[in-house]
Structures are given as structure tokens and as C-alpha cells.
Design an enzyme around this catalytic site. Structure first.
Site, PDB file in Angstrom:
ATOM      1  N   LYS A  92      -5.125  15.153  25.187  1.00  0.00           N
ATOM      2  CA  LYS A  92      -3.892  15.236  25.494  1.00  0.00           C
ATOM      3  C   LYS A  92      -3.651  14.355  25.035  1.00  0.00           C
ATOM      4  O   LYS A  92      -4.298  13.300  24.691  1.00  0.00           O
ATOM      5  CB  LYS A  92      -3.966  15.355  27.174  1.00  0.00           C
ATOM      6  CG  LYS A  92      -2.697  14.957  27.993  1.00  0.00           C
ATOM      7  CD  LYS A  92      -2.715  16.508  28.603  1.00  0.00           C
ATOM      8  CE  LYS A  92      -1.245  16.788  28.758  1.00  0.00           C
ATOM      9  NZ  LYS A  92      -1.707  17.965  30.034  1.00  0.00           N
ATOM     10  N   GLY A 192       8.052  25.660  46.969  1.00  0.00           N
ATOM     11  CA  GLY A 192       8.359  25.970  45.256  1.00  0.00           C
ATOM     12  C   GLY A 192       8.740  27.167  44.690  1.00  0.00           C
ATOM     13  O   GLY A 192       7.591  28.328  44.934  1.00  0.00           O
ATOM     14  N   GLY A 194      10.548  27.668  41.013  1.00  0.00           N
ATOM     15  CA  GLY A 194      10.792  27.351  40.461  1.00  0.00           C
ATOM     16  C   GLY A 194       9.851  28.734  38.917  1.00  0.00           C
ATOM     17  O   GLY A 194      10.311  29.940  39.415  1.00  0.00           O
ATOM     18  N   VAL A 196       7.467  29.523  37.759  1.00  0.00           N
ATOM     19  CA  VAL A 196       5.888  29.565  38.200  1.00  0.00           C
ATOM     20  C   VAL A 196       6.238  30.533  39.772  1.00  0.00           C
ATOM     21  O   VAL A 196       5.917  31.546  39.635  1.00  0.00           O
ATOM     22  CB  VAL A 196       4.602  29.340  38.028  1.00  0.00           C
ATOM     23  CG1 VAL A 196       3.495  29.944  38.148  1.00  0.00           C
ATOM     24  CG2 VAL A 196       4.549  28.704  36.927  1.00  0.00           C
TER      25      VAL A 196
END
Ligand code: NAD
Length: 380
Positions: A92, A192, A194, A196
């Protein structure tokens, strides 16, 4: 360019002790004063292959906070990529800065040069605070980047794939808990709507499922009600809904000490990252007989999708890959049952076993000198 002065007052505060504990192979501090770049690339484990993980841009209050974040996130990618069955390790990167005002071409190109210097040991991608336009700049300096625009052979928005992968995880959970995969027979509390969440809700409704939805974005909720026939509930009421499955599709940490007594669902399965506030909450879910589908195994669709850019992106292959999430979850549930451990730990064990097994036949990945990433056009 000045070559710097010696500063005897600075200590590298136990960085080796820290990375020994976390098991990191390499941590690179990237600095370019002219571009305003302060970035850290953490390569956690490359036994399975080059370390793939996103680049996050965040206005960290302290450098320590940035170090902690990159170490935590890169380690998480090792587990996620291993359970996903990818030939990729975990890494990362973070850039210290405010994405709303500190972005520039020079910043991302400077970062790209550091990624390139690692010769393929680390492959970057989008994460919080980064979009496809930033990746275009990184891509000018290195081929070790995924999530570039489709015109360059990239894979585009991963959300529909993540949603489809989540459905596979859900089917595995239903199979394990109820002995059938009849998605439409059950009810869902989805937090949620959004990128996805919206796609996932569509998939649930296509199968005729009863779906309760909530979101801070009222328009997104209204769309789900008007166009998909969902039932809207209040933001905080989602935890009290009498549904068979709770699907977190927004924030992390929503399964916590306050909500665990309210969530009625006997299955928790959704794409949000870091759903469990603590490991103890995962232990408690197990004690209560709530089947938790580990988030990083369920939401691997996004990383699976971008991983295909390495060999030349192919949508059919991506969809086939998403379906492996079903089998990965099934294996996690079996490990949990046979070893008597909570599912979140079973997922970690599955990752560790794979890394140990493959580690016996391979050395850490030392970069590949640009022999991968076929089928993509670099340039402007
Ligand atoms: P998104 O920002 O498009 O959607 C998140 C939605 O949650 C938004 O509509 C937002 O308004 C809503 N929201 C925020 N706070 C809320 C709250 N308190 N209550 C209810 N709703 C709230 O993000 P996304 O790309 O759909 O990702 C959703 C989750 O899935 C995140 O945790 C993300 O890390 C994870 N994830 C996404 C992908 C991907 O492919 N996009 C891959 C892996 C994991």
C-alpha cells in the site's frame, strides 16, 4: 539540488522493531521537495507475487499516523490478495497531503518515479482521495499501476464487480447457514446505496428479495425506492430492521458494541471494509451464532478486477474470477467450523496457510523488469 545536511537529532523511532512485528519486507519513504511529495510505500509480503495495493492521499496530522496507516493497510492487502487466490502480495502507499488542494501533475509523476524504481515489486492502484486522472499521471512514469483509464487498457469502475462478488459471498453464506442459495427468499438490511451498494441492491432485487435501504444521500435512497422497489428506513433504524441479512455497504466499524445487540440478522455480509469494530466483536458474533462473512474475502472483486490488468484485461475472465469468491467463503466457513474459530480468524488462517505453502516453493518477488502488463498502451 541540495544534498541535505546531517541532522543528528532525528531518530528512526523503532521502525525496524515495528516492521519486524508487522512482518513487513520493505518500507520506502519517498520525498521530492519541488513536487511537495511526502509518500510512504509499504511492501508487506511478496511471497505470492508483486505487492498490489492502492495509493491513499490523506491529510495525516502526523507522520506517525501516516506510517501506522500504511503499515496496517499493506498488511491487510497481503491477507486479502492471498484469500482471493491471486498471485499477488500485499502493499500500500500513502501520500501525506490534502486531496482537495495539494494535487498536481508533478506530485503524481514524482510518486510514479518512486513506484518505478521498485521495478515491479509494488503495483499501485486507486484508493481513498485518488481518482483515475491522478493515476494517469502516475502511469506516465511507470507501468506498475492498475486502475488506469479504459482507453489505456484499464479495467474501469470496479464497483459492479465488487457487487457481483458480494453476491457470490452472500450465496456461500446462505448455503452454509440455510442449505440453499435462494437469495430472493430472504430479506436484507442494506446500509449504503453508493457505487457498490447500488449495484448490489439491483442484484438482490433482480432475484425478488425484500430489501430495506438507508443512506445519508436522500436521492440515492429515493432512487432505490422508486426504481427498484426497496423500502426506505432511517439512518439509525437500519440496525433494528427485522431482516435475515445485514449488508454494510458504507462505512467501517458499524458492527460494534452498540449495534451488536440491535442487529437481528443471522448473517452479516456486505462489501464495506473493516466492518467489525474489534476482534472481540467477531468473537461475540460467533458465540451468538451470527454468521459473519469476512469483509476482505467478500469485497475482493475490486482487487481481482484490477489484478487482471497485469496480464491484459478481459471482462469474461473477471466475471469468472468473481465467482471464486463463493468457494473462498465456503472454505472460510469450513475452517471456522472444523477449527472452532470465528470466521474472521478463519479467513486469516486461510491466507496464512496459502502463503506458507507457496512460500515453500518460491522466493520473495524481486521485480520483473517490465515483462508483464501486456496489452496496454502507455502514453498520453
Ligand atoms: P460510495 O462512496 O460510492 O458509497 C458509500 C455510500 O455510503 C454513499 O452513498 C454514502 O452516502 C453512504 N453513507 C456514508 N455514510 C453513511 C451512513 N452513516 N449511513 C448510511 N449511508 C452512508 O463507496 P463505494 O465505492 O460504494 O464503497 C462502499 C464500501 O465498500 C466502502 O467501505 C469501500 O471501502 C468498500 N469497497 C468498495 C469497493 C469498490 O469496488 N468500490 C471495493 C472494495 C471495498
Amino acid at each position: 539540488m541540495p544534498i541535505g545536511t546531517v541532522n543528528h537529532g532525528v531518530t528512526v523511532a523503532m521502525i525496524f522493531e515495528t516492521i519486524e512485528k508487522t512482518g513487513h519486507e520493505e518500507v520506502v519513504f519517498c520525498h521530492n521537495k519541488d513536487a511537495g511529495l511526502k509518500a510512504i510505500i509499504a511492501i508487506h509480503n511478496t511471497v505470492l507475487g508483486p505487492a498490489l495495493g492502492g495509493l491513499r492521499m490523506w491529510p495525516y496530522k502526523t507522520e506517525q499516523e501516516a506510517v501506522n496507516d500504511v503499515l496496517r493497510l499493506s498488511r491487510g492487502m497481503t491477507f486479502k490478495n492471498a484469500v482471493a487466490g491471486l498471485n499477488l502480495g500485499g502493499g500500500k502507499a500513502v501520500i501525506i497531503g490534502d486531496p482537495s488542494k495539494d494535487k498536481s501533475e508533478a506530485l503524481f509523476r514524482a510518486f510514479g518515479r518512486f513506484v518505478n524504481s521498485l521495478n515491479g515489486r509494488y503495483i499501485t492502484a486507486e484508493d481513498v482521495g485518488i481518482d483515475v486522472n491522478d493515476m494517469e499521471y502516475v502511469f506516465r512514469e511507470t507501468e506498475y499501476v492498475t486502475g488506469v483509464h479504459q482507453v489505456h487498457g484499464g479495467s474501469g469502475d470496479p464497483s459492479p464487480f465488487t457487487a457481483y462478488g458480494t453476491l457470490q459471498g452472500l450465496m456461500a453464506a446462505l448455503q452454509f447457514r440455510h442449505g440453499n442459495e435462494d437469495v430472493g427468499k430472504y430479506s436484507y438490511a442494506v446500509q449504503g446505496c453508493g457505487h457498490v451498494g447500488g449495484e448490489y441492491i439491483k442484484l438482490l432485487r433482480e432475484q425478488g428479495a425484500k430489501v430495506f435501504v438507508t443512506d445519508i444521500n436522500k436521492d440515492a435512497v429515493q432512487r432505490c425506492v422508486d426504481e427498484l422497489g426497496c423500502e426506505a428506513v432511517g439512518l439509525d433504524d437500519i440496525y433494528d430492521v427485522d431482516a435475515d441479512v445485514y449488508s454494510p455497504c458504507a462505512l467501517g466499524g458499524t458492527v460494534n458494541e452498540q449495534t451488536i445487540n440491535r442487529i437481528k440478522a443471522k448473517i452479516i455480509c456486505g462489501p464495506a471494509n473493516n466492518q467489525l469494530a474489534t476482534d472481540e466483536i467477531g468473537d461475540e458474533l460467533q458465540r451468538r451464532g451470527v454468521l459473519y462473512a469476512p469483509d476482505y474475502a467478500v469485497n475482493a472483486g475490486g482487487v481481482m478486477n484490477v489484478s487482471l490488468e497485469i496480464d491484459g484485461y478481459n471482462r469474461e475472465r473477471a466475471m469468472r474470477m468473481m465467482r471464486t469468491i463463493y468457494y473462498n467463503l465456503g472454505r472460510i466457513f469450513e475452517i471456522s467450523k472444523s477449527q472452532g474459530v470465528p470466521t474472521y480468524l478463519a479467513a486469516d488462517r486461510m491466507a496464512e496457510e496459502r502463503i506458507a505453502a507457496i512460500g515453500k516453493i518460491k522466493l520473495p518477488h524481486m521485480g520483473n523488469g517490465g515483462t508483464r502488463f501486456q496489452g496496454r498502451m502507455r502514453g498520453q
